[in-house]
Design a protein around this motif. Structure first.
Motif, PDB file in Angstrom:
ATOM      1  N   SER A   1      83.921  53.087  18.838  1.00 12.55           N
ATOM      2  CA  SER A   1      82.917  53.362  17.816  1.00 12.55           C
ATOM      3  C   SER A   1      81.894  54.362  18.340  1.00 12.55           C
ATOM      4  CB  SER A   1      82.207  52.063  17.423  1.00 12.55           C
ATOM      5  OG  SER A   1      81.138  52.324  16.535  1.00 12.55           O
TER       6      SER A   1
ATOM      7  N   LEU B   1      78.859  54.205  17.196  1.00 14.09           N
ATOM      8  CA  LEU B   1      77.601  53.491  17.113  1.00 14.09           C
ATOM      9  C   LEU B   1      77.232  52.881  18.465  1.00 14.09           C
ATOM     10  CD1 LEU B   1      78.023  51.719  13.669  1.00 14.09           C
ATOM     11  CD2 LEU B   1      76.943  53.912  14.189  1.00 14.09           C
TER      12      LEU B   1
ATOM     13  N   THR C   1      77.399  47.393  17.521  1.00 10.60           N
ATOM     14  CA  THR C   1      78.011  46.863  16.313  1.00 10.60           C
ATOM     15  C   THR C   1      79.076  45.836  16.641  1.00 10.60           C
ATOM     16  OG1 THR C   1      79.227  47.403  14.297  1.00 10.60           O
ATOM     17  CG2 THR C   1      79.699  48.746  16.230  1.00 10.60           C
TER      18      THR C   1
ATOM     19  N   GLU D   1      83.162  49.487  11.478  1.00 12.35           N
ATOM     20  CA  GLU D   1      82.334  50.509  12.120  1.00 12.35           C
ATOM     21  C   GLU D   1      82.982  51.036  13.401  1.00 12.35           C
ATOM     22  OE1 GLU D   1      78.445  48.712  12.366  1.00 12.35           O
ATOM     23  OE2 GLU D   1      77.990  49.300  10.294  1.00 12.35           O
TER      24      GLU D   1
END
Length: 122
Positions: free
Chosen positions: A98, A100, A103, A108
């Motif tokens: 990911s 991010l 998460t 995601e």
């Protein structure tokens, strides 16, 4: 990034296994990495997460104190050390990447490896 998981197998309850996920590509350090698992008849669930720098981790409650996620920047790998395994840990385990920084949500994670089966016998 392409991910290739390995290390699954059959183990008795109380035993250990180490899963590994090899990542291809030059942008390994740009991605946070996670492990998920899916047992027969159940939804895919979050297991563990490690951020891009490798200095932040998260675990689902049921594996805390038993599983450890680590990433190796030199080898472009992420591993999941699983100790004190229980029959309820039986599942297909997937690694994922990911962009991010934190998460737990499967949606995601942009990239997924193929699963590796872990079977824990009682």
């Amino acid at each position: 990034v392409q991910l290739q998981a390995s290390g699954g197998g059959l183990v008795q309850a109380g035993g250990s296994l180490r899963l590994s996920c090899a990542a291809s590509g030059r942008t390994f350090s740009s991605y946070a990495l996670g492990w998920f698992r899916q047992a027969p008849g159940k939804e895919r669930e979050f297991v563990a997460f490690i951020n891009q720098r490798g200095d932040f981790t998260m675990y689902t409650d049921s594996v805390k104190g038993r599983f450890i996620i680590v990433r190796d920047f030199a080898k472009n790998t992420v591993s999941l050390q699983m100790d004190s395994l229980k029959p309820e840990d039986t599942a297909v385990y997937y690694c994922a990447a990911s962009t991010l920084v934190s998460t737990r949500l499967p949606g995601e994670f942009e990239y997924w490896g193929q699963g590796t089966l872990v079977t824990v016998s009682s």
